[in-house]
Design a protein around this motif. Structure first.
Motif, PDB file in Angstrom:
ATOM      1  N   ASP A  66      37.299  58.568  37.448  1.00 34.48           N
ATOM      2  CA  ASP A  66      37.400  58.285  38.921  1.00 34.48           C
ATOM      3  C   ASP A  66      36.936  57.026  39.751  1.00 34.48           C
ATOM      4  O   ASP A  66      37.047  56.103  39.840  1.00 34.48           O
ATOM      5  N   ILE A  67      38.185  56.943  40.481  1.00 30.84           N
ATOM      6  CA  ILE A  67      38.203  55.687  41.688  1.00 30.84           C
ATOM      7  C   ILE A  67      37.751  55.397  42.885  1.00 30.84           C
ATOM      8  O   ILE A  67      37.163  54.178  43.509  1.00 30.84           O
ATOM      9  N   ILE A  68      37.827  56.505  42.984  1.00 32.99           N
ATOM     10  CA  ILE A  68      37.405  56.390  44.834  1.00 32.99           C
ATOM     11  C   ILE A  68      36.089  56.515  45.242  1.00 32.99           C
ATOM     12  O   ILE A  68      35.451  55.603  46.233  1.00 32.99           O
ATOM     13  N   ASP A  69      35.503  57.321  44.323  1.00 29.37           N
ATOM     14  CA  ASP A  69      33.640  57.159  44.417  1.00 29.37           C
ATOM     15  C   ASP A  69      33.265  55.771  43.447  1.00 29.37           C
ATOM     16  O   ASP A  69      31.837  56.062  43.111  1.00 29.37           O
ATOM     17  N   LEU A  70      34.415  54.705  42.846  1.00 31.10           N
ATOM     18  CA  LEU A  70      33.540  54.040  41.776  1.00 31.10           C
ATOM     19  C   LEU A  70      33.178  52.903  43.732  1.00 31.10           C
ATOM     20  O   LEU A  70      33.790  52.159  43.891  1.00 31.10           O
ATOM     21  N   PRO A  71      31.408  52.411  42.907  1.00 33.07           N
ATOM     22  CA  PRO A  71      30.448  51.593  44.203  1.00 33.07           C
ATOM     23  C   PRO A  71      31.934  50.264  43.454  1.00 33.07           C
ATOM     24  O   PRO A  71      32.068  49.958  42.628  1.00 33.07           O
ATOM     25  N   ALA A  72      31.228  49.314  44.985  1.00 32.65           N
ATOM     26  CA  ALA A  72      31.130  47.665  45.387  1.00 32.65           C
ATOM     27  C   ALA A  72      30.668  46.964  43.997  1.00 32.65           C
ATOM     28  O   ALA A  72      29.513  47.698  43.946  1.00 32.65           O
ATOM     29  N   GLY A  73      31.181  46.259  43.234  1.00 34.25           N
ATOM     30  CA  GLY A  73      30.131  45.438  42.477  1.00 34.25           C
ATOM     31  C   GLY A  73      30.355  45.933  41.153  1.00 34.25           C
ATOM     32  O   GLY A  73      29.216  45.723  40.108  1.00 34.25           O
ATOM     33  N   LYS A  74      30.797  47.199  41.141  1.00 38.95           N
ATOM     34  CA  LYS A  74      31.272  48.007  39.745  1.00 38.95           C
ATOM     35  C   LYS A  74      32.506  48.078  39.316  1.00 38.95           C
ATOM     36  O   LYS A  74      33.087  48.101  39.589  1.00 38.95           O
ATOM     37  N   GLN A  75      32.590  47.812  37.472  1.00 38.65           N
ATOM     38  CA  GLN A  75      33.836  47.868  36.808  1.00 38.65           C
ATOM     39  C   GLN A  75      34.056  49.138  35.620  1.00 38.65           C
ATOM     40  O   GLN A  75      32.424  50.311  35.978  1.00 38.65           O
ATOM     41  N   ARG A  76      34.685  50.091  35.557  1.00 37.39           N
ATOM     42  CA  ARG A  76      35.188  51.021  34.814  1.00 37.39           C
ATOM     43  C   ARG A  76      36.471  51.214  34.586  1.00 37.39           C
ATOM     44  O   ARG A  76      37.620  50.156  34.602  1.00 37.39           O
ATOM     45  N   TYR A  77      36.546  51.802  32.869  1.00 39.03           N
ATOM     46  CA  TYR A  77      36.798  51.520  32.085  1.00 39.03           C
ATOM     47  C   TYR A  77      38.420  52.964  32.209  1.00 39.03           C
ATOM     48  O   TYR A  77      38.163  53.659  32.886  1.00 39.03           O
ATOM     49  N   ASP A  91      48.712  52.573  28.844  1.00 37.31           N
ATOM     50  CA  ASP A  91      47.526  51.674  28.927  1.00 37.31           C
ATOM     51  C   ASP A  91      46.347  52.126  28.774  1.00 37.31           C
ATOM     52  O   ASP A  91      46.300  52.925  29.725  1.00 37.31           O
ATOM     53  N   ASP A  92      45.620  50.952  28.591  1.00 35.87           N
ATOM     54  CA  ASP A  92      44.105  51.552  29.336  1.00 35.87           C
ATOM     55  C   ASP A  92      43.830  50.307  29.330  1.00 35.87           C
ATOM     56  O   ASP A  92      44.690  48.959  30.182  1.00 35.87           O
ATOM     57  N   LEU A  93      43.143  50.091  30.622  1.00 31.25           N
ATOM     58  CA  LEU A  93      43.152  48.887  31.764  1.00 31.25           C
ATOM     59  C   LEU A  93      41.753  48.690  32.294  1.00 31.25           C
ATOM     60  O   LEU A  93      41.143  49.767  31.997  1.00 31.25           O
ATOM     61  N   MET A  94      40.614  47.494  32.978  1.00 31.87           N
ATOM     62  CA  MET A  94      39.535  47.303  33.386  1.00 31.87           C
ATOM     63  C   MET A  94      39.803  48.135  35.025  1.00 31.87           C
ATOM     64  O   MET A  94      40.596  47.220  35.790  1.00 31.87           O
ATOM     65  N   VAL A  95      39.030  48.524  35.416  1.00 35.01           N
ATOM     66  CA  VAL A  95      38.847  48.820  37.032  1.00 35.01           C
ATOM     67  C   VAL A  95      37.790  48.522  37.872  1.00 35.01           C
ATOM     68  O   VAL A  95      36.789  48.596  37.844  1.00 35.01           O
ATOM     69  N   THR A  96      37.467  47.555  38.386  1.00 34.69           N
ATOM     70  CA  THR A  96      36.650  46.752  39.686  1.00 34.69           C
ATOM     71  C   THR A  96      36.617  46.716  40.973  1.00 34.69           C
ATOM     72  O   THR A  96      37.570  46.248  41.156  1.00 34.69           O
ATOM     73  N   ASN A  97      36.296  47.186  41.733  1.00 30.82           N
ATOM     74  CA  ASN A  97      35.750  47.424  43.648  1.00 30.82           C
ATOM     75  C   ASN A  97      35.334  46.061  43.576  1.00 30.82           C
ATOM     76  O   ASN A  97      33.900  45.833  43.331  1.00 30.82           O
ATOM     77  N   ASP A 149      28.824  46.291  35.596  1.00 32.35           N
ATOM     78  CA  ASP A 149      28.452  45.329  37.085  1.00 32.35           C
ATOM     79  C   ASP A 149      29.722  43.641  37.428  1.00 32.35           C
ATOM     80  O   ASP A 149      29.980  43.752  36.174  1.00 32.35           O
ATOM     81  N   ALA A 150      29.524  43.619  38.407  1.00 33.99           N
ATOM     82  CA  ALA A 150      30.679  42.739  38.687  1.00 33.99           C
ATOM     83  C   ALA A 150      30.546  42.550  39.946  1.00 33.99           C
ATOM     84  O   ALA A 150      29.870  42.860  40.950  1.00 33.99           O
ATOM     85  N   VAL A 151      30.875  40.614  39.235  1.00 35.18           N
ATOM     86  CA  VAL A 151      30.634  39.807  41.285  1.00 35.18           C
ATOM     87  C   VAL A 151      30.960  38.502  41.098  1.00 35.18           C
ATOM     88  O   VAL A 151      31.358  37.973  39.934  1.00 35.18           O
ATOM     89  N   SER A 152      31.557  38.028  42.430  1.00 35.00           N
ATOM     90  CA  SER A 152      32.257  37.444  42.064  1.00 35.00           C
ATOM     91  C   SER A 152      30.822  35.856  42.783  1.00 35.00           C
ATOM     92  O   SER A 152      30.334  35.755  43.599  1.00 35.00           O
ATOM     93  N   ILE A 153      30.929  34.679  42.162  1.00 34.51           N
ATOM     94  CA  ILE A 153      29.683  34.007  41.417  1.00 34.51           C
ATOM     95  C   ILE A 153      30.592  32.841  41.311  1.00 34.51           C
ATOM     96  O   ILE A 153      31.018  32.458  41.138  1.00 34.51           O
TER      97      ILE A 153
END
Length: 372
Positions: A77-88, A100-106, A171-175
Motif C-alpha cells: 500500500d503506497i497510496i495510503d502511506l502517510p507523510a513522514g512514514k516509511q514502508r518495506y 528486488d526489495d526496497l524501502m519507500v518513504t513519503n 518514522d522519517a524526517v528531514s532534519i
C-alpha cells in the motif's frame, strides 16, 4: 580486464581506519575493521554500530500520481502511506517472483526510495519504464547513506539533534545533523533500534567522524552486517529472495498490505498478482523459506544441501553463518513445505558430513525496533 570498482564518499575514511576492503556490488567496500567481524557484531548488539551503505541506490519520485504509479509495481500500500512514514516493499514480476526489495518513504511532496546496490540499475530501468508522463524520477547521486544501529543509537544521535528521540520505528524526517540537512528514518537492517541517514556527500565524512567520536560507536563492516541481519531473520536479495521465489514461498506475507490482498480494498493490481493471491488463498506452495538452528558449532554456508532423516535431499541453504549473539550456527533455507514445521530435524551436508539442524522460528534473536 576487470572493471574498475566504484567508491563511496567515505572510502578514504575507511582506508584511514584500516578497513579490509573487498569488491561488493561493483564497489570497493569495507568487510571488517580492526575489531573483526565477531566483535563488531556484538558491539552493534550492545552499543552502536556505524555502517556505510552509500552503495545503495537513492532516488525520488515527483508528481501527484507518484504513489499510484509505484503501487502498480509492488504488492504494498503506497497510496495510503502517510507523510513522514516509511514502508518495506518489493518489486514483483509477471511470474510472481521478486525482482528486488526496497524501502519507500513519503516525504509529503515526493517519494524517497532506497534500492539494493546490486539491483540498482535494473530497478531504475524498471521504474522508468512504467512511469506515466506526469511522474518524474530523480536519481540521487550527491548523497551518502549511513546506518547507525544498536541500543545506544538513539542516545548518540540525539546529541546532534534531540528531535530524533521522538521518532518511532519507520518514522522519517528531514532534519539537521551537525550542520547537514539529512533525511533520517528510524529503521535498519540489524534487528536493532537505529537510524538510516541520507546525508549530502560533501558532509558525509564530517558527520561520520562526529558520530565515531562517541565512545559508544564503532565502524561495522559488511561481514557483521550479514550476521546481524541473518540472526534477525531478514532476507538478503539474491540469496534468500530472487526472481524464482514468490513472497508466499519466502514467508513475506507481512510485506503484502491488506488492501492489496484478494479480500482487500484494492486487490491485486501488481505484476504476478493472480498467482500470488492464489497462493495466499490456497496456501499451496511446494517450498517455504525457513530458519535453521545448528546443533553443532560448525557454521553451515549458502549452497549447502539439506536432507531429511531418510537421507532424501529436501532443500538448500540460502544464507548461513555462526550467530555470535545466538551462540550457534544459524541459517535460512528453502525446503519442501511439509518439512517447514518448527522442530523438524534436518541435516546439512558440509564437507561430506551431515550436520543436524532444527527448523526454528525466526528471528533467532529478538528484534528491538523502537515502537514507543
Amino acid at each position: 580486464m576487470s572493471q574498475e570498482l566504484l567508491v563511496t564518499p567515505l572510502h578514504a575514511l575507511h582506508v584511514e581506519m584500516g578497513a579490509k576492503m573487498v569488491p561488493f556490488a561493483g564497489y570497493d567496500m569495507p568487510v571488517q575493521y580492526a575489531l573483526g567481524v565477531r566483535k563488531e557484531h556484538i558491539h552493534c548488539r550492545e552499543a552502536a554500530g556505524l555502517f556505510d551503505v552509500s552503495h545503495m541506490g537513492q532516488l525520488r519520485l515527483h508528481g501527484a500520481n507518484a504513489a499510484k504509479a509505484l503501487e502498480a509495481l509492488v504488492p504494498v500500500d503506497i497510496i495510503d502511506l502517510p507523510a513522514g512514514k516509511q514502508r518495506y516493499a518489493f518489486f514483483t514480476n509477471e511470474q510472481g517472483g521478486i525482482l528486488d526489495d526496497l524501502m519507500v518513504t513519503n516525504f509529503g511532496d515526493h517519494l524517497f526510495i532506497v534500492v539494493n546496490a546490486a539491483c540498482k540499475d535494473q530497478d531504475i530501468a524498471h521504474i522508468k519504464a512504467h512511469l506515466p508522463a506526469d511522474v518524474e524520477m530523480e536519481l540521487i547521486d550527491d548523497r551518502a547513506l549511513l546506518a547507525l544501529q544498536g541500543p545506544k543509537a538513539a542516545e548518540v544521535l540525539a546529541r546532534l539533534n534531540p528531535a530524533v528521540s521522538d521518532m518511532l520505528f519507520m518514522d522519517a524526517v528531514s532534519i539537521d545533523l551537525g550542520g547537514a540537512e539529512c533525511l533520517v528514518s528510524r529503521s535498519g537492517y540489524t534487528g536493532e533500534d537505529g537510524y538510516e541517514i541520507s546525508v549530502p556527500a560533501d558532509k558525509a565524512d564530517a558527520l561520520a567522524r562526529e558520530l565515531l567520536a562517541n565512545t559508544e560507536v564503532e565502524w561495522i563492516g559488511l561481514g557483521a552486517r550479514d550476521s546481524l541481519r541473518l540472526e534477525c531473520g531478514l532476507c538478503l536479495y539474491g540469496n534468500d529472495i530472487d526472481t524464482t521465489t514468490t513472497p508466499v514461498e519466502a514467508s513475506l506475507l507481512w510485506g503484502i498490505s491488506k488492501p492489496r490482498r484478494a479480500d482487500g480494498q484494492r486487490p491485486g493490481g501488481f505484476p504476478g498478482a493472480e498467482l500470488i493471491l492464489e497462493q495466499i488463498q490456497t496456501k499451496d506452495v511446494a517450498r517455504k523459506r525457513i530458519g535453521l538452528l545448528g546443533q553443532s558449532k560448525a557454521p553451515v554456508r549458502e549452497g549447502s544441501k539439506l536432507f531429511d532423516a531418510d537421507d532424501n535431499e529436501v532443500g538448500i541453504v540460502t544464507s548461513g553463518t555462526f550467530g555470535p549473539t545466538k551462540g550457534a550456527p544459524v541459517a535460512m533455507a528453502y525446503v519442501k513445505t511439509d518439512l517447514a514445521k518448527i522442530g523438524t530435524e534436518l541435516f546439512a551436508e558440509v564437507r561430506g558430513k551431515k550436520l543436524p539442524m532444527t527448523v526454528e522460528k525466526m528471528p533467532f534473536v529478538p528484534q528491538n525496533y523502537y515502537r514507543g
